[in-house]
Design a protein around this motif. Structure first.
Motif, mmCIF file in Angstrom:
data_model
loop_
_atom_site.group_PDB
_atom_site.id
_atom_site.type_symbol
_atom_site.label_atom_id
_atom_site.label_comp_id
_atom_site.label_asym_id
_atom_site.label_seq_id
_atom_site.Cartn_x
_atom_site.Cartn_y
_atom_site.Cartn_z
ATOM 1 N N ALA C 214 -28.975 -100.157 -84.097
ATOM 2 C CA ALA C 214 -28.462 -99.119 -84.993
ATOM 3 C C ALA C 214 -26.947 -99.000 -84.898
ATOM 4 N N ARG C 215 -26.418 -99.267 -83.710
ATOM 5 C CA ARG C 215 -24.973 -99.205 -83.495
ATOM 6 C C ARG C 215 -24.244 -100.392 -84.145
ATOM 7 N N GLY C 216 -25.025 -101.380 -84.589
ATOM 8 C CA GLY C 216 -24.409 -102.554 -85.213
ATOM 9 C C GLY C 216 -23.982 -103.601 -84.218
ATOM 10 N N ILE C 247 -20.129 -110.293 -81.273
ATOM 11 C CA ILE C 247 -18.767 -109.907 -81.658
ATOM 12 C C ILE C 247 -18.220 -110.826 -82.750
ATOM 13 N N GLY C 248 -18.694 -112.069 -82.814
ATOM 14 C CA GLY C 248 -18.179 -113.007 -83.806
ATOM 15 C C GLY C 248 -18.635 -112.696 -85.218
ATOM 16 N N THR C 249 -19.729 -111.937 -85.360
ATOM 17 C CA THR C 249 -20.240 -111.632 -86.691
ATOM 18 C C THR C 249 -20.297 -110.125 -86.923
ATOM 19 N N ARG C 250 -19.613 -109.360 -86.097
ATOM 20 C CA ARG C 250 -19.720 -107.904 -86.208
ATOM 21 C C ARG C 250 -18.868 -107.396 -87.360
ATOM 22 N N ALA C 251 -19.436 -106.430 -88.065
ATOM 23 C CA ALA C 251 -18.682 -105.806 -89.156
ATOM 24 C C ALA C 251 -17.590 -104.927 -88.556
ATOM 25 N N LYS C 254 -18.194 -101.468 -87.240
ATOM 26 C CA LYS C 254 -19.108 -101.321 -86.112
ATOM 27 C C LYS C 254 -18.414 -101.501 -84.771
ATOM 28 N N PHE C 255 -17.105 -101.707 -84.771
ATOM 29 C CA PHE C 255 -16.385 -101.805 -83.504
ATOM 30 C C PHE C 255 -16.292 -100.423 -82.871
ATOM 31 N N ALA C 256 -16.020 -100.402 -81.558
ATOM 32 C CA ALA C 256 -15.890 -99.115 -80.861
ATOM 33 C C ALA C 256 -14.785 -98.286 -81.506
ATOM 34 N N ALA C 257 -13.704 -98.962 -81.905
ATOM 35 C CA ALA C 257 -12.674 -98.305 -82.707
ATOM 36 C C ALA C 257 -12.732 -98.950 -84.087
ATOM 37 N N PRO C 258 -13.403 -98.298 -85.048
ATOM 38 C CA PRO C 258 -13.640 -98.953 -86.350
ATOM 39 C C PRO C 258 -12.336 -99.276 -87.074
ATOM 40 N N TRP C 259 -12.358 -100.368 -87.808
ATOM 41 C CA TRP C 259 -11.199 -100.755 -88.607
ATOM 42 C C TRP C 259 -11.703 -101.371 -89.884
ATOM 43 N N LYS C 260 -10.788 -101.824 -90.728
ATOM 44 C CA LYS C 260 -11.209 -102.383 -92.019
ATOM 45 C C LYS C 260 -10.474 -103.670 -92.288
ATOM 46 N N PHE C 261 -11.161 -104.569 -92.969
ATOM 47 C CA PHE C 261 -10.475 -105.785 -93.412
ATOM 48 C C PHE C 261 -9.491 -105.412 -94.516
ATOM 49 N N ALA C 262 -8.265 -105.937 -94.412
ATOM 50 C CA ALA C 262 -7.281 -105.638 -95.444
ATOM 51 C C ALA C 262 -7.312 -106.692 -96.542
ATOM 52 N N THR C 263 -7.672 -107.906 -96.204
ATOM 53 C CA THR C 263 -7.672 -108.984 -97.190
ATOM 54 C C THR C 263 -9.049 -109.620 -97.219
ATOM 55 N N SER C 264 -9.188 -110.634 -98.032
ATOM 56 C CA SER C 264 -10.480 -111.317 -98.098
ATOM 57 C C SER C 264 -10.583 -112.399 -97.033
ATOM 58 N N ASN C 265 -9.478 -112.683 -96.374
ATOM 59 C CA ASN C 265 -9.505 -113.725 -95.339
ATOM 60 C C ASN C 265 -9.992 -113.110 -94.031
#
Lengths: 471, 203, 370
Positions: C214-216, C247-251, C254-265
């Motif tokens: 559930a935590r991802g 960790i290699g496929t984690r969204a 779902k990190f302990a300190a959540p963040w967001k992808f800024a680009t599509s790369n």
């Protein structure tokens, strides 16, 4: 075994006197005891530094050698191999010589082997700090330290067994059962673990199972076995009564050997379900032999506990070890399952067994042995330092145990729910508990220092006696 | 012991601990029995039947697969159901030539492209001389399974026999519908057995 | 006890028992595991680690990352369900041809659904008079009536009382429909077979349940097969930090300190994120207690041929240069995945197709330098 027999009646006519026995023990046992205590101090200081990093990550930051991931295994391995096993050898040799009424075989050879053991532990600790740790709990020494370690163990154990074989008191007292079992147990588990993990590496997760099996056997049978040997020797001796209910001790001994080797693998997650199930069952089963052994000791001392506590420093240590052994067994059996998996709760077991159950028993025994082997007296050079050592060690172990246990329970509560924020509760939320752990390690360092000071005073008095000819 | 009582404390260090008479208690073993019973229950409930592929406490078999095609499932069911046939045709599918029981492994009657002939044989059995792999067998012992086995079961068994790679067979699977079609078409036969010539004449 | 050898032999026997059960038996059971094919791809799991990631595994061991991070996802329950995806070709149209309406009903499926869900009622289905001439429809309907009678008989025998407020007809009305959710494997398989036999398209649904999932932190529990290519196997025993099994496929959320992808790369971004974490974890999560591995970075551009790109750690501070070991450790972390369905630990098929993988290991594993 069924009749009460003073051991002196069984002794052969050729049995050496106590003074002769102790003279043969002097060099190797004192050397092992001193280096054990020195490693206790070193290991506890390393553990203290590591524990600070758990809540203050910028402490000693920027150097790979003292990062938490290296300091912690270095500390635990220094404590286990430097302090615990080394003191265990000192106690084993002394118990074999005293209870078997025999002079130690090859005291010089034993001392040399012990020196190699110390060199190997030093190399191993530096190897871990340099980044060569193997990655298996309690077995982190790299191969170049582990092999000399095994070789010097082989020498020590061989001479110990030769001494045991040549004993003049044929009846084996309870303590010697545990010593014998532990001396035979250790090479098997160490060679299995080193062989299957470092030399012919088994594939995949079996490595973790073998490492867990080794770690549990080392703690549950070898170290707790040596601690029980010490308890069974000193409790009857200090209360000055024969051991009550030896049948209970015998049942406990065999059941502990049969069950103890199966515990503690419940902490592994990615293994077939039967392994945690069987191991969790063994965690509960092992209560039976431990309680049987502890009851036997309790019956021996019953009624004289308060009185002996006041007058005898060694007995105080034994009582502490007795309580902690009961505590650690119950705690693992009741809370040691899925809930506390992957938390400090399990870390605490290693600390409590190495520093608490074994540590208190060994320190207590050494407080008795060191003055006898140096000055030939029963009186410690400083009763005050002995008291300090006892209270610091007891409070230190309790602080470490409680700190890690409560931090573990808090982590477990976070881990069992999905709502709590991991970073906020499980990481920064445990800081206060972990500060208690640091205090505990500090107290243990004080205890080790107090013992070393007592040791130094005793050695000084010994030298004065010899050189001054005052005796 | 009386000597010890008189001596002051230092003398104690000279003597070794002794063992009292008697002793021996039964309660550790009673307690052990009680705890052991609980342990058996615990291992039975969470031990995954000691299987290497069960990791989840509480399960006793390896988990079913979501993306397993129906024919694979049918094959697996068939493998269990084949026990009923293994008595004569043997678990290895080689039959018993000494008893005139023809093999199923590598038999041209089994791995024909169409499963019709195999289904017919299972439904009504066959009697009279039959040639399998250039060896002629003649055994009237096979019983018709028309009334004993359902369409599903026959389809599963036929799928297993035809697709058993371990025997060297690799023919396609059989569906219950195919069995049902043939069962309905041969309703009139009752439990009368096939003759090889009749079978070959049909298909 | 007078005889040392007896005690010694007894001790060795006890030890042999535990050795046989906990060292030899696991080796016999798990010693010959091999990587499993990933469904619908030519790849195998676990994939062999390319050079850089293998070096990173050594860095991971050497720095003792396993002292604070586990690499094992736990799972409390593995449950199953049945999903109805299509009512199948055997459906008949209860509207007369030419009426302009369609009312496709699989009469067998209705019976199967009623058997699968004894708590739901079965609404009445009637053959419209306009279809009375259609022999197929009439035959199917006659069969349906027979089955319905049998079902009612069975219900009565089993003491099942069905409600009429909710019916299986409604359940099958909107596809895909969850017929059963979170039940045991036998029950779910039985229902899937029941539905498939009626000609409908049904599939088994898998529910991996537990706080870790559930935590991802992973799609399923970790199993022995996940560690085949590890030497040594560093499971870790304490979660001072988050689990790293996936960790290699984690969204990123779902990190302990959540963040967001800024680009599509996303692959490059994740790599950058992990590098910054190694340099100073508190730049990403101020509360983190992870020690900084700043010794894996050069402050000035090093005098080696392939110094690599500088790493921008923060806007105000000058960039740093990751050393080879830093890249290797990140490459190793990026190979961590547990989203692959294995025979002993399946993952839901929907999750597999729907979730976009932030970093496909195959892309990031390859040494980034020539």
């Amino acid at each position: 075994m069924t009749a009460a027999q003073p051991s002196s009646q069984n002794a052969c006519a050729t049995a050496p006197s106590v003074a002769e026995v102790e003279a043969s023990c002097r060099l190797p046992v004192l050397f092992l005891a001193f280096s054990g205590a020195a490693w206790l101090l070193t290991g506890v200081v390393l553990a203290l530094l590591a524990s600070v990093q758990l809540y203050n990550p910028t402490f000693m930051e920027g150097c790979a050698w003292v990062t938490y991931g290296r300091l912690r295994p270095a500390a635990i391995n220094a404590l286990t191999y430097g302090f615990a096993l080394q003191s265990a050898f000192a106690l084993a040799l002394w118990l074999i010589a005293r209870l078997g009424r025999v002079e130690l075989s090859a005291p010089l050879g034993l001392t040399i082997a012990a020196k190699f053991w110390n060199i190997a532990v030093t190399v191993g600790v530096f190897g871990i700090l340099a980044g060569d740790a193997t990655g298996f709990d309690l077995l982190e020494f790299p191969l170049y330290a582990a092999l000399p370690l095994f070789a010097s163990y082989a020498c020590i154990a061989a001479w110990a067994l030769v001494t045991l074989h040549r004993r003049t008191e044929r009846e084996l007292y309870v303590s010697l059962w545990f010593v014998l079992a532990a001396l035979l147990w250790f090479p098997w588990i160490l060679s299995t673990a080193q062989g299957l993990l470092l030399v012919w590496q088994v594939p995949g997760v079996v490595q973790a199972i073998v490492a867990g099996w080794f770690g549990n056997n080392l703690l549950q049978i070898v170290l707790i076995g040596f601690a029980l040997a010490v308890l069974f020797y000193f409790v009857p001796k200090t209360v000055n009564r024969p051991l009550a209910n030896p049948g209970l001790a015998r049942a406990g001994f065999w059941l502990l050997l049969l069950i103890g080797g199966w515990c503690e693998l419940a902490q592994l997650a990615p293994v077939p379900a039967w392994i945690p199930a069987v191991s969790g069952a063994a965690n509960a089963l092992v209560i039976v032999p431990v309680v049987a052994l502890l009851v036997s000791l309790w019956q021996t001392a019953e009624g004289k506990i308060g009185e002996t506590c006041k007058e005898n420093a060694t007995f105080r240590f034994m009582l502490g070890a007795w309580i902690l052994l009961l505590g650690v067994t119950l705690r693992t059996a009741i809370f040691g399952g899925h809930f506390t998996q992957f938390t400090f709760f399990d870390t605490a077991r290693t600390d409590i067994v190495v520093l608490g159950v074994f540590g208190l028993a060994a320190l207590g025994a050494l407080h008795h042995i060191v003055p006898r082997l140096t000055t030939g007296e029963d009186e410690l050079p400083s009763e005050g330092l002995a008291d300090l050592s006892f209270w610091a060690a007891l409070l230190g172990v309790i602080a470490v145990g409680i700190g890690f246990t409560f931090a573990g329970v808090k982590q477990a509560a976070v881990g069992a729910s999905t709502n709590d924020k991991f970073l906020e509760f499980a990481v920064t939320g445990t800081a206060n508990h972990l500060k208690l752990v640091t205090v505990g390690y500090g107290a243990l360092a004080v205890s080790a220092l107090a013992f070393l000071a007592n040791f130094a005073f005793a050695a000084r008095r010994c030298c004065l006696n010899c050189c001054g000819g005052a005796r | 012991m009386s000597k010890n009582k008189k001596q002051p404390a230092p003398e104690r260090a000279e003597t070794e601990p002794t063992i009292a008479a008697g002793g021996g208690s039964a309660w550790p073993f009673v307690l052990l029995g009680v705890v052991l019973f609980g342990c058996f229950l615990h291992v039975e409930n969470t031990g995954g039947a000691f299987r290497a592929d069960v990791f989840q406490a509480g399960m006793k078999n390896s988990p079913p697969q979501a993306d397993e095609p129906p024919e694979v499932k049918s094959y697996k069911r068939g493998a269990r159901l084949y026990d009923a046939c293994a008595g004569c045709h043997q678990p290895n599918g080689l039959g018993q030539p000494a008893q005139n029981i023809p093999p199923l492994a590598g038999s041209e009657w089994v791995f024909r492209e169409k499963p019709d002939r195999l289904i017919r044989i299972i439904l009504n059995a066959v009697e009279g001389p039959i040639t399998v792999n250039k060896v002629t067998y003649d055994n009237p012992a096979m019983t018709p399974f028309r009334d004993a086995l359902s369409d599903d079961v026959i389809a599963d068994i036929a799928t297993f026999i035809r697709g058993n790679a371990g025997w060297g067979n690799s023919a396609g699977f059989v569906t219950p519908d195919q069995v049902k079609a043939i069962r309905d078409a041969t309703e009139k036969m009752g439990t009368q057995k096939w003759r090889v010539e009749t079978l070959q004449a049909i298909d | 006890m007078r005889y040392g050898p007896i005690i010694g032999a007894g001790a060795l026997f006890s030890l042999a028992c535990s050795w046989a059960a906990l060292v030899m038996a696991p080796q016999l059971q798990l010693g010959d595991l091999s990587p499993a094919p990933i469904p619908n791809t030519p790849d195998f799991h676990p994939a062999a680690r390319p050079g850089l990631a293998a070096q990173g595994a050594e860095v991971y061991r050497s720095l003792g990352c396993y002292q604070c991070h586990t690499r094992a996802v736990r799972q409390d329950q593995l449950l199953f369900g049945a999903r109805l995806n299509g009512i199948g070709p055997k459906a008949i149209n209860l509207e007369a041809a030419g009426s302009g309406k369609t009312n496709l009903v699989n009469l067998k499926l209705l019976i199967a659904l009623a058997k699968a869900r004894p708590d739901l009622g079965l609404a009445k289905v009637e053959l419209p008079p306009t279809l009375a001439a259609d022999t197929n429809a009439v035959a199917a309907f006659a069969q349906f009536t027979t089955h319905l009678t049998l079902l009612k008989h069975a219900d009565h025998k089993a003491g099942i009382v069905r409600t009429n407020s909710a019916t299986v007809n409604e359940l099958a009305g909107k596809l895909p429909a969850e017929i059963l959710a979170k039940v045991g494997p036998e029950e779910a398989e039985r229902v899937v077979k029941l539905l498939s036999d009626s000609g409908a398209k049904a599939e088994l649904v898998i529910y991996n349940l537990g706080p870790d999932i559930a935590r991802g932190w992973g799609a399923r529990r970790s199993v022995a097969r996940d560690y085949l290519n590890d030497a040594p196997v560093l499971l870790g025993s304490v979660r001072v930090g988050p689990d790293l099994a996936s960790i290699g496929t984690r969204a990123p959320e779902k990190f302990a300190a959540p963040w967001k992808f800024a680009t599509s790369n996303t692959a490059t971004e994740l790599e950058h994120h992990l590098l910054v974490h190694l340099y100073n974890p508190r730049l990403l999560a101020p509360a983190s207690t992870c020690p900084s591995a700043s010794y894996l970075f050069d402050k000035v551009k090093p005098e080696v041929r392939y110094a690599g790109e500088p790493l921008v750690v923060a806007k105000e501070s000058p960039p740093v240069f990751p050393k080879h070991n830093a890249h290797a450790l990140v490459a190793y972390l990026l190979t961590q995945r547990n989203d692959v369905s294995l025979p002993e630990a399946p993952v839901p098929s929907v999750a597999k197709s729907a979730t976009a993988k932030p970093a496909a290991p195959a892309d990031t594993n390859a040494p980034s330098k020539p």
